[in-house]
Write an enzyme that holds these catalytic residues in place. Structure first.
Site, PDB file in Angstrom:
ATOM      1  N   THR A 117      53.063 -50.422 -36.174  1.00  0.00           N
ATOM      2  CA  THR A 117      53.050 -51.381 -37.285  1.00  0.00           C
ATOM      3  C   THR A 117      51.701 -52.078 -37.368  1.00  0.00           C
ATOM      4  O   THR A 117      50.989 -52.187 -36.370  1.00  0.00           O
ATOM      5  CB  THR A 117      54.168 -52.448 -37.127  1.00  0.00           C
ATOM      6  N   GLY A 118      51.384 -52.547 -38.567  1.00  0.00           N
ATOM      7  CA  GLY A 118      50.208 -53.382 -38.759  1.00  0.00           C
ATOM      8  C   GLY A 118      50.624 -54.784 -39.174  1.00  0.00           C
ATOM      9  O   GLY A 118      49.789 -55.590 -39.568  1.00  0.00           O
ATOM     10  N   ASP A 170      61.456 -49.858 -39.336  1.00  0.00           N
ATOM     11  CA  ASP A 170      61.421 -50.132 -40.767  1.00  0.00           C
ATOM     12  C   ASP A 170      62.512 -51.153 -41.054  1.00  0.00           C
ATOM     13  O   ASP A 170      63.623 -51.056 -40.545  1.00  0.00           O
ATOM     14  CB  ASP A 170      61.644 -48.868 -41.591  1.00  0.00           C
ATOM     15  N   PHE A 225      57.397 -64.852 -41.668  1.00  0.00           N
ATOM     16  CA  PHE A 225      56.640 -63.989 -42.581  1.00  0.00           C
ATOM     17  C   PHE A 225      57.596 -63.430 -43.633  1.00  0.00           C
ATOM     18  O   PHE A 225      58.809 -63.675 -43.600  1.00  0.00           O
ATOM     19  CB  PHE A 225      55.938 -62.856 -41.808  1.00  0.00           C
ATOM     20  N   HIS A 272      67.956 -59.543 -37.451  1.00  0.00           N
ATOM     21  CA  HIS A 272      68.136 -58.083 -37.472  1.00  0.00           C
ATOM     22  C   HIS A 272      67.238 -57.423 -36.416  1.00  0.00           C
ATOM     23  O   HIS A 272      67.652 -56.549 -35.678  1.00  0.00           O
ATOM     24  CB  HIS A 272      67.821 -57.575 -38.877  1.00  0.00           C
ATOM     25  N   ARG A 273      65.997 -57.871 -36.335  1.00  0.00           N
ATOM     26  CA  ARG A 273      65.032 -57.297 -35.377  1.00  0.00           C
ATOM     27  C   ARG A 273      65.446 -57.641 -33.943  1.00  0.00           C
ATOM     28  O   ARG A 273      65.382 -56.796 -33.045  1.00  0.00           O
ATOM     29  CB  ARG A 273      63.639 -57.859 -35.694  1.00  0.00           C
TER      30      ARG A 273
HETATM   31  P1  IMP Z   1      57.920 -52.515 -43.338  1.00  0.00           P
HETATM   32  O1  IMP Z   1      56.764 -53.040 -42.537  1.00  0.00           O
HETATM   33  O2  IMP Z   1      57.581 -51.336 -44.164  1.00  0.00           O
HETATM   34  O3  IMP Z   1      59.125 -52.282 -42.451  1.00  0.00           O
HETATM   35  O4  IMP Z   1      58.301 -53.652 -44.368  1.00  0.00           O
HETATM   36  C1  IMP Z   1      59.156 -54.652 -44.025  1.00  0.00           C
HETATM   37  C2  IMP Z   1      59.141 -55.700 -45.107  1.00  0.00           C
HETATM   38  O5  IMP Z   1      60.463 -56.244 -45.209  1.00  0.00           O
HETATM   39  C3  IMP Z   1      58.234 -56.871 -44.726  1.00  0.00           C
HETATM   40  O6  IMP Z   1      56.946 -56.722 -45.245  1.00  0.00           O
HETATM   41  C4  IMP Z   1      58.975 -58.044 -45.346  1.00  0.00           C
HETATM   42  O7  IMP Z   1      58.659 -58.131 -46.699  1.00  0.00           O
HETATM   43  C5  IMP Z   1      60.431 -57.634 -45.198  1.00  0.00           C
HETATM   44  N1  IMP Z   1      60.969 -58.084 -43.907  1.00  0.00           N
HETATM   45  C6  IMP Z   1      61.390 -57.324 -42.869  1.00  0.00           C
HETATM   46  N2  IMP Z   1      61.802 -58.081 -41.847  1.00  0.00           N
HETATM   47  C7  IMP Z   1      61.609 -59.351 -42.229  1.00  0.00           C
HETATM   48  C8  IMP Z   1      61.831 -60.589 -41.574  1.00  0.00           C
HETATM   49  O8  IMP Z   1      62.235 -60.699 -40.406  1.00  0.00           O
HETATM   50  N3  IMP Z   1      61.556 -61.693 -42.313  1.00  0.00           N
HETATM   51  C9  IMP Z   1      61.088 -61.641 -43.584  1.00  0.00           C
HETATM   52  N4  IMP Z   1      60.833 -60.514 -44.222  1.00  0.00           N
HETATM   53  C10 IMP Z   1      61.098 -59.360 -43.554  1.00  0.00           C
END
Ligand code: IMP
Length: 196
Positions: free
Chosen positions: A7-8, A71, A154, A182-183
């Site tokens: 991840t970034g 994801d 975030f 969730h994480r």
């Molecule tokens: P990914 O990096 O492609 O998995 O994108 C995940 C996106 O979902 C993030 O950029 C946020 O917009 C949203 N997201 C995922 N987890 C969270 C969280 O714990 N808090 C707030 N937004 C989240």
């Protein structure tokens, strides 16, 4: 233990550092530590497929270590579960968190959405150093607030009120997320599997 995160996203990396701090010998690296690393497009149709794309792309250049791809995203019932896998790019390919939130709130007012129930979903894929693939998932239910509140976290944290709470995740902060998000659920399952 050397763990590489595919991840970034600095917000995610902070949460992994907090969630995994019980692993005393842990050293965390991310794809940003490989200057030549090029992520593959996230063109999967599910959270799991996109997590696999991320983890496999990093594993291809980092073998013999732990690799974790994740994801995650927000599903809003009144928007037919959007933004879902498009959460990071909801308002455009390079959208800032504030732009994604603005689009979400706008979509919920264009045609007033009575059902503000939502959930965060997290799908995690871990490769062990010998190449086994493990999967862990987590879900956090809640509702979407009518305006952003709070400074912590975030993504959509400022508009997400977890079930049973009156404040947004951006007010509740990392202590709450590390227990209930969730994480955090996926991470706890990973830690359990490591101990098994
Ligand atoms: P990914 O990096 O492609 O998995 O994108 C995940 C996106 O979902 C993030 O950029 C946020 O917009 C949203 N997201 C995922 N987890 C969270 C969280 O714990 N808090 C707030 N937004 C989240």
């Amino acid at each position: 233990m050397e763990l590489w995160l595919a991840t970034g996203n600095k917000g995610k990396v902070n949460e992994y550092k907090i969630g995994l701090k019980e692993l005393a010998d842990l050293k965390i690296f991310t794809q940003a530590d490989i200057p030549s690393f090029t992520p593959r497009p996230e063109d999967g149709k599910t959270f799991l497929e996109n997590a696999q794309i991320k983890a496999r792309t990093l594993k291809a250049v980092k073998s013999g270590v732990w690799v974790l791809g994740e994801d995650s995203g927000l599903e809003v019932e009144g928007l037919n579960n959007l933004p879902g896998i498009h959460s990071a790019r909801y308002a455009g390919p390079k959208a800032a968190d504030s732009e994604n939130i603005a689009k979400l709130l706008k979509m919920m007012t264009i045609r007033p959405i009575a059902n503000r129930k939502a959930r965060f979903v997290c799908s995690t894929v871990v490769f062990t150093p010998d190449g086994a693939e493990w999967h862990f998932d987590g879900v956090m239910n809640g509702t979407i607030s009518t305006k952003p509140v709070g400074q912590l976290g975030f993504g959509y944290d400022p508009v997400f009120i977890p079930e049973g709470q009156t404040q947004t995740l951006a007010e509740l902060g990392p202590g709450f997320k590390n227990q209930h998000s969730h994480r955090a659920q996926a991470l706890k399952a990973f830690l359990e599997k490591l101990k098994a």
